[in-house]
Design a protein around this motif. Structure first.
Motif, PDB file in Angstrom:
ATOM      1  N   LEU A   1       0.783  -0.916  -0.305  1.00  0.00           N
ATOM      2  CA  LEU A   1      -0.049  -0.169   0.113  1.00  0.00           C
ATOM      3  C   LEU A   1       1.450   1.064   0.025  1.00  0.00           C
ATOM      4  CD1 LEU A   1      -0.214   1.357   2.810  1.00  0.00           C
ATOM      5  CD2 LEU A   1      -1.589  -0.746   3.645  1.00  0.00           C
ATOM      6  N   VAL A   2       0.193   2.360  -0.237  1.00  0.00           N
ATOM      7  CA  VAL A   2       0.552   3.627  -0.519  1.00  0.00           C
ATOM      8  C   VAL A   2       0.142   4.506   0.234  1.00  0.00           C
ATOM      9  CG1 VAL A   2       1.872   5.373  -1.603  1.00  0.00           C
ATOM     10  CG2 VAL A   2       1.782   3.198  -2.894  1.00  0.00           C
ATOM     11  N   ILE A   3       1.199   5.150   0.896  1.00  0.00           N
ATOM     12  CA  ILE A   3       0.116   6.557   2.088  1.00  0.00           C
ATOM     13  C   ILE A   3       0.366   7.478   1.308  1.00  0.00           C
ATOM     14  CG2 ILE A   3      -0.030   7.997   4.169  1.00  0.00           C
ATOM     15  CD1 ILE A   3       0.140   5.489   5.437  1.00  0.00           C
ATOM     16  N   ILE A   4      -0.510   9.164   0.227  1.00  0.00           N
ATOM     17  CA  ILE A   4      -0.305  10.204   0.442  1.00  0.00           C
ATOM     18  C   ILE A   4      -0.390  11.146   1.196  1.00  0.00           C
ATOM     19  CG2 ILE A   4      -1.454  11.880  -2.233  1.00  0.00           C
ATOM     20  CD1 ILE A   4      -1.392   8.653  -3.338  1.00  0.00           C
ATOM     21  N   ASP A   5       0.187  12.049   1.355  1.00  0.00           N
ATOM     22  CA  ASP A   5      -0.324  13.360   2.369  1.00  0.00           C
ATOM     23  C   ASP A   5      -1.303  14.130   1.583  1.00  0.00           C
ATOM     24  OD1 ASP A   5      -0.731  15.546   3.794  1.00  0.00           O
ATOM     25  OD2 ASP A   5       2.165  14.978   4.697  1.00  0.00           O
ATOM     26  N   ALA A   6      -2.118  14.290   1.387  1.00  0.00           N
ATOM     27  CA  ALA A   6      -3.074  14.971   0.677  1.00  0.00           C
ATOM     28  C   ALA A   6      -3.267  16.755   1.753  1.00  0.00           C
ATOM     29  CB  ALA A   6      -4.547  14.122   0.844  1.00  0.00           C
ATOM     30  N   SER A   7      -2.865  16.594   2.382  1.00  0.00           N
ATOM     31  CA  SER A   7      -2.396  17.903   2.529  1.00  0.00           C
ATOM     32  C   SER A   7      -1.242  18.781   2.138  1.00  0.00           C
ATOM     33  CB  SER A   7      -2.170  18.259   4.847  1.00  0.00           C
ATOM     34  OG  SER A   7      -0.794  17.469   4.486  1.00  0.00           O
ATOM     35  N   HIS A   8      -0.741  18.773   1.607  1.00  0.00           N
ATOM     36  CA  HIS A   8      -0.017  19.429   0.956  1.00  0.00           C
ATOM     37  C   HIS A   8      -0.223  20.579   0.048  1.00  0.00           C
ATOM     38  CE1 HIS A   8       4.246  16.767   0.780  1.00  0.00           C
ATOM     39  NE2 HIS A   8       3.697  16.708   2.559  1.00  0.00           N
ATOM     40  N   LEU A   9       0.172  21.581  -0.425  1.00  0.00           N
ATOM     41  CA  LEU A   9      -0.248  22.567  -0.784  1.00  0.00           C
ATOM     42  C   LEU A   9      -1.155  22.543  -1.872  1.00  0.00           C
ATOM     43  CD1 LEU A   9      -0.303  25.201  -1.292  1.00  0.00           C
ATOM     44  CD2 LEU A   9       2.388  25.677  -2.152  1.00  0.00           C
ATOM     45  N   ASN A  10      -0.345  21.669  -3.177  1.00  0.00           N
ATOM     46  CA  ASN A  10      -0.728  21.269  -4.278  1.00  0.00           C
ATOM     47  C   ASN A  10      -1.747  20.367  -4.291  1.00  0.00           C
ATOM     48  OD1 ASN A  10       1.126  18.841  -3.279  1.00  0.00           O
ATOM     49  ND2 ASN A  10       1.041  17.865  -5.647  1.00  0.00           N
ATOM     50  N   LEU A  11      -2.187  19.449  -2.770  1.00  0.00           N
ATOM     51  CA  LEU A  11      -3.609  19.070  -2.949  1.00  0.00           C
ATOM     52  C   LEU A  11      -4.546  19.314  -2.636  1.00  0.00           C
ATOM     53  CD1 LEU A  11      -1.346  14.989  -2.834  1.00  0.00           C
ATOM     54  CD2 LEU A  11      -2.029  15.954  -4.355  1.00  0.00           C
ATOM     55  N   VAL A  12      -4.421  20.419  -1.730  1.00  0.00           N
ATOM     56  CA  VAL A  12      -5.685  20.629  -1.301  1.00  0.00           C
ATOM     57  C   VAL A  12      -6.502  22.054  -1.639  1.00  0.00           C
ATOM     58  CG1 VAL A  12      -6.496  21.912   1.532  1.00  0.00           C
ATOM     59  CG2 VAL A  12      -3.970  20.306   1.386  1.00  0.00           C
ATOM     60  N   PRO A  13      -7.864  22.256  -1.225  1.00  0.00           N
ATOM     61  CA  PRO A  13      -8.376  20.441  -0.842  1.00  0.00           C
ATOM     62  C   PRO A  13      -8.621  19.589  -2.159  1.00  0.00           C
ATOM     63  CG  PRO A  13      -9.944  22.112  -1.981  1.00  0.00           C
ATOM     64  CD  PRO A  13      -8.884  22.812  -2.621  1.00  0.00           C
ATOM     65  N   VAL A  14      -9.188  17.853  -1.384  1.00  0.00           N
ATOM     66  CA  VAL A  14      -9.461  16.798  -1.880  1.00  0.00           C
ATOM     67  C   VAL A  14     -11.525  17.003  -1.474  1.00  0.00           C
ATOM     68  CG1 VAL A  14      -9.757  14.381  -1.687  1.00  0.00           C
ATOM     69  CG2 VAL A  14      -7.550  16.123  -0.746  1.00  0.00           C
ATOM     70  N   HIS A  15     -11.691  16.610  -2.875  1.00  0.00           N
ATOM     71  CA  HIS A  15     -13.246  17.147  -3.524  1.00  0.00           C
ATOM     72  C   HIS A  15     -12.821  15.896  -3.613  1.00  0.00           C
ATOM     73  CE1 HIS A  15     -13.738  21.292  -3.259  1.00  0.00           C
ATOM     74  NE2 HIS A  15     -12.402  21.454  -3.758  1.00  0.00           N
ATOM     75  N   ASP A  16     -12.259  14.977  -4.984  1.00  0.00           N
ATOM     76  CA  ASP A  16     -12.440  13.750  -5.127  1.00  0.00           C
ATOM     77  C   ASP A  16     -10.925  13.212  -5.022  1.00  0.00           C
ATOM     78  OD1 ASP A  16     -12.665  11.261  -6.773  1.00  0.00           O
ATOM     79  OD2 ASP A  16     -13.620  12.115  -8.521  1.00  0.00           O
ATOM     80  N   PRO A  17     -10.920  12.204  -3.700  1.00  0.00           N
ATOM     81  CA  PRO A  17      -9.666  11.709  -3.552  1.00  0.00           C
ATOM     82  C   PRO A  17      -8.787  10.798  -4.546  1.00  0.00           C
ATOM     83  CG  PRO A  17     -11.270  10.733  -1.774  1.00  0.00           C
ATOM     84  CD  PRO A  17     -11.832  11.439  -3.312  1.00  0.00           C
ATOM     85  N   VAL A  18     -10.218  10.020  -5.917  1.00  0.00           N
ATOM     86  CA  VAL A  18      -9.339   9.601  -6.299  1.00  0.00           C
ATOM     87  C   VAL A  18      -8.837  10.056  -8.182  1.00  0.00           C
ATOM     88  CG1 VAL A  18     -10.028   7.809  -8.608  1.00  0.00           C
ATOM     89  CG2 VAL A  18     -11.170   7.572  -6.497  1.00  0.00           C
TER      90      VAL A  18
END
Length: 455
Positions: free
Chosen positions: A380-397
Motif C-alpha cells: 500500500l501507499v500513503i499519500i499526504d493530501a495536506s500538501h499545498l498541491n493537493l488541498v482541497p480534496v473534493h474527489d480523492p481518486v
C-alpha cells in the motif's frame, strides 16, 4: 506478529465490495491486510498506530513494463527515435554492460519505483548475455525489497561473422530452468520469473513457437514487444493462433499497429496488453491502444518502459494514457458529430485501475495484490493530501490520478514492511548507491566512445 493500524485516512480500496472510505482504517498483521473499514477495534495487543488524518491510502502501484537495466543512462536517449534506440542502445551501449552495471541500475531503478509508490515492478530484462548479468539483475531486485516479476529476456546485438541473427536464436531453456531451480524457485516469492521473448514481430516463426511452448511447459507468462517497424514474421500471429499457442499467459507490450481483426481475436483469447503511453508517443510507436482495448471490454496495464528516455513516475504515465485517449475520443467526436462528447469518455478511476488491479490481473496475482482487500498482501501507499498541491480534496481518486506527484508519496509498505516513511526511503547507503550508478553510466558512455561508436 507485527501489527499496523492506519487510522482515520481516506481509503481508496479498488475493491468493489469495500469501495472508497472517506474516513476509514486499514489493519495489517504480518504481511497481510486483515481489515478495511471505519473504526477498527484492534482489541488486545499493541499495534503500531499510524495517524491517517489528511492522508489517502491506495493499493501499491504496479509498473507493468520497464527495462530497469537502463537506469544508469537516464535521459540519455530522450531525443532518439525508436530506430535510433535500436541502433544506439541495443547494438551499441548494451554491448558494453558488465554484470555490475546491470546490478546497480536494477537496484537503483527499483528503489526509485518504490519511492514513487510502485510496490510491484515488471522488470523486462533483455540485456543479459551471460548468467552473471542475469544474476546481477535478480540480486538488484531482491536487495531493493520491491515485489517484482523478473521477465528474463535476451540481448539484441548485431551478429558477429558466423553468428546467427538474434531473431533466429531460441530462448535458452537451460538458463530459465536454472533460475527456477535457484533464486526464483518460489512461485509466490518476492521476486518471481516470467519470459521476455522476441515474439513473431522480432523472431522467426520457429523461434516464436519454441519460446511460447517453453513458457507453457514451465507455466510462465510469455511477454513480447509488438511494434516498431515491419514484422520479422508477417502473419506470424495467425499461425500461432492456429497452433493453439495464444491465450491468457501471453502479454503484448505496445501493440500499436495491430489490425482490428487480430486485436479482436487476441482479446477473445484472453491476451493481456501493456501500454507505455509516453514512450510510445515520444519514440514513434504510434498512438497507444488504450481506447481500442476499452472498446473491446478489456483494460490495459501501464508501464514506464525506459528511464533512458523519461521519468519513472507511474502515476504520470497513467495520467498521460488517460489524457491521450480522452484527446483522441474528443477529436473523434468532433469529426463524427461536430462537437465534443457531452461527458468525459473515461473517468479517472479507470486510470487508477490500469496501475493497480489490472497489473495484478496481468501477472495472474489478482488474488494477492492490486487492491486493499482483507487476505491480500499488504502492499500500500500513503499519500499526504495536506500538501499545498493537493488541498482541497473534493474527489480523492481525481486527486491521486490527476494531481499527486512524488512529493506527496509519504509512505510505502510492501508485504507489511515499511519501505518508505515520512517521505524518505528506508535504505542504507543511498548516496553511495547513487554515486555508483553515476559512475556506471559514465563508464558505459566512455566505453562505447572508445570503440569508435556513437553513444
Amino acid at each position: 506478529m507485527r501489527r499496523t493500524l492506519i487510522r482515520s485516512a481516506t481509503v481508496i480500496s479498488m475493491d468493489d465490495a469495500i469501495g472508497d472510505l472517506r474516513t476509514g482504517d486499514v489493519l495489517v498483521e504480518g504481511d497481510r491486510i486483515v481489515d478495511v473499514r471505519p473504526s477498527i477495534d484492534v482489541g488486545s495487543g499493541d499495534p503500531e498506530i499510524v495517524d491517517g488524518t489528511g492522508r489517502i491510502v491506495i493499493p501499491g502501484l504496479i509498473n507493468a513494463h520497464m527495462h530497469t537495466w537502463q537506469t544508469g543512462l537516464r535521459g540519455f536517449a530522450a531525443n532518439w527515435t525508436l530506430l535510433e534506440y535500436f541502433r544506439r542502445m541495443h547494438a551499441g551501449l548494451a554491448t558494453v554492460f558488465q554484470p555490475d552495471d546491470i546490478y546497480i541500475a536494477t537496484l537503483v531503478g527499483a528503489l526509485n519505483q518504490i519511492n514513487h509508490g510502485a510496490t510491484t515492478l515488471v522488470d523486462w530484462c533483455h540485456n543479459n548475455p551471460t548468467p552473471d548479468h542475469t544474476d546481477a539483475a535478480v540480486r538488484g531486485l531482491l536487495e531493493s525489497g520491491i515485489r517484482a516479476a523478473f521477465f528474463h529476456g535476451s540481448p539484441k546485438p548485431e551478429p558477429k561473422p558466423g553468428e546467427p541473427h538474434f531473431s533466429e536464436v531460441p530462448h535458452p531453456r537451460r538458463e530459465v530452468e536454472r533460475l527456477l531451480a535457484g533464486p526464483l524457485a518460489n512461485r509466490d516469492g518476492l521476486v518471481t520469473l516470467g519470459l521476455a521473448i522476441l515474439g513473431p514481430h522480432y523472431s522467426t516463426l520457429d523461434v516464436a513457437m519454441h519460446d511460447i511452448r517453453l513458457a507453457r511447459d514451465l507455466n510462465l507468462i510469455a511477454s513480447m514487444h509488438q511494434g516498431g517497424g515491419p514484422a520479422k514474421t508477417p502473419g506470424g500471429w495467425e499461425k500461432l493462433i492456429e497452433a493453439g499457442l495464444v491465450g491468457a499467459a501471453i502479454n503484448i507490450v505496445h501493440g500499436n499497429d495491430l489490425p482490428d481483426e487480430l486485436l479482436d481475436r487476441m482479446v477473445d483469447l484472453g491476451v493481456s496488453f501493456s501500454v507505455t503511453p509516453e514512450n510510445e508517443m515520444i519514440q514513434g510507436h504510434g498512438f497507444p491502444i488504450t481506447g481500442r482495448l476499452l472498446k473491446r471490454g478489456v483494460r490495459p496495464t501501464i508501464g514506464i518502459d525506459l528511464e533512458s528516455v523519461l521519468a519513472g513516475d507511474l502515476l504520470s504515465a497513467a495520467r498521460v494514457a488517460l489524457s491521450m485517449q480522452r484527446s483522441l475520443d474528443n477529436a473523434e467526436s468532433r469529426k463524427t458529430s461536430g462537437t465534443i462528447p457531452v461527458t468525459t469518455t473515461i473517468p479517472v478511476r479507470e486510470a487508477l485501475r490500469w496501475v493497480t488491479t489490472e497489473g495484478a490481473r496481468m501477472l495472474g496475482r489478482e488474488h494477492q495484490i492490486g487492491s486493499l482487500t482483507p487476505g491480500k498482501l499488504a502492499d500500500l501507499v500513503i499519500i499526504d493530501a495536506s500538501h499545498l498541491n493537493l488541498v482541497p480534496v473534493h474527489d480523492p481518486v481525481a486527486t491521486v490520478v490527476m494531481q499527486t506527484s512524488l512529493a506527496n508519496i509519504e509512505a510505502v509498505m510492501i508485504g507489511g514492511s515499511w519501505k518508505k516513511r515520512n517521505g524518505r526511503l528506508l535504505v542504507d547507503g543511498l548516496e553511495s548507491k547513487k554515486q555508483r550508478l553515476a559512475q556506471s553510466g559514465e563508464r558505459l558512455v566512455q566505453d562505447i566512445k572508445r570503440q569508435g561508436r556513437a553513444a
